[in-house]
Design a protein around this motif. Sequence first.
Motif, PDB file in Angstrom:
ATOM      1  N   LEU A  43     -62.453  -0.209 -56.730  1.00 52.95           N
ATOM      2  CA  LEU A  43     -61.353  -0.121 -57.695  1.00 52.95           C
ATOM      3  C   LEU A  43     -61.183   1.295 -58.232  1.00 52.95           C
ATOM      4  N   LEU A  62     -58.901  -4.345 -63.895  1.00 51.94           N
ATOM      5  CA  LEU A  62     -58.497  -4.681 -62.533  1.00 51.94           C
ATOM      6  C   LEU A  62     -59.415  -5.723 -61.907  1.00 51.94           C
ATOM      7  N   ARG A  63     -60.718  -5.593 -62.137  1.00 48.45           N
ATOM      8  CA  ARG A  63     -61.672  -6.582 -61.610  1.00 48.45           C
ATOM      9  C   ARG A  63     -61.397  -7.959 -62.216  1.00 48.45           C
ATOM     10  N   LYS A  76     -47.236  -6.410 -61.993  1.00 53.15           N
ATOM     11  CA  LYS A  76     -48.684  -6.575 -62.152  1.00 53.15           C
ATOM     12  C   LYS A  76     -49.249  -7.367 -60.980  1.00 53.15           C
ATOM     13  N   HIS A 111     -61.258   0.039 -64.444  1.00 53.91           N
ATOM     14  CA  HIS A 111     -61.667  -0.856 -63.353  1.00 53.91           C
ATOM     15  C   HIS A 111     -62.035  -2.248 -63.869  1.00 53.91           C
ATOM     16  N   TRP A 162     -50.640   0.955 -64.936  1.00 52.10           N
ATOM     17  CA  TRP A 162     -50.697  -0.503 -64.959  1.00 52.10           C
ATOM     18  C   TRP A 162     -49.323  -0.992 -65.395  1.00 52.10           C
ATOM     19  N   GLU A 207     -58.552  -9.041 -63.511  1.00 52.15           N
ATOM     20  CA  GLU A 207     -57.274  -9.550 -62.999  1.00 52.15           C
ATOM     21  C   GLU A 207     -57.410 -10.099 -61.579  1.00 52.15           C
ATOM     22  N   LEU A 208     -58.136  -9.395 -60.729  1.00 51.91           N
ATOM     23  CA  LEU A 208     -58.359  -9.891 -59.363  1.00 51.91           C
ATOM     24  C   LEU A 208     -59.041 -11.249 -59.377  1.00 51.91           C
ATOM     25  N   ILE A 244     -51.991  -6.227 -58.166  1.00 51.13           N
ATOM     26  CA  ILE A 244     -53.220  -6.976 -57.877  1.00 51.13           C
ATOM     27  C   ILE A 244     -53.283  -7.322 -56.386  1.00 51.13           C
ATOM     28  N   HIS A 247     -57.466   3.618 -58.027  1.00 45.54           N
ATOM     29  CA  HIS A 247     -56.602   3.763 -59.199  1.00 45.54           C
ATOM     30  C   HIS A 247     -57.040   4.996 -59.980  1.00 45.54           C
ATOM     31  N   LEU A 298     -54.285  -4.186 -54.540  1.00 44.85           N
ATOM     32  CA  LEU A 298     -55.710  -3.896 -54.666  1.00 44.85           C
ATOM     33  C   LEU A 298     -56.561  -4.884 -53.867  1.00 44.85           C
TER      34      LEU A 298
END
Length: 94
Positions: A54, A66-67, A28, A63, A21, A69-70, A32, A58, A35
Amino acid sequence: MINFDNILKGFLDKDGKLKLWPAKQDKKLAAIKYLATKFAVNREYTEKEVNEILRANHTFNDHQLLRRELFEKGYLDRTLNGAKYWKSSKNPAA
């Protein structure tokens, strides 16, 4: 089309999975966006399906980050209760 291999050099493994990350905000955001390309337009996903996508893309086992952030960056939208997700039309570039 964005060349993520170049932008995320050092952050992707040989299989194209995000292995780190990034600390810097621009990297970053690139991660994103990368992804977000793994999600289809006009398709709904359950939280479990999002997590599976996810996890498959990665290797650092976060996850949830990441979820979140998305969603927070506007690449995925969701229902209020988080039961359904879909690719946002706010950020069509990804």
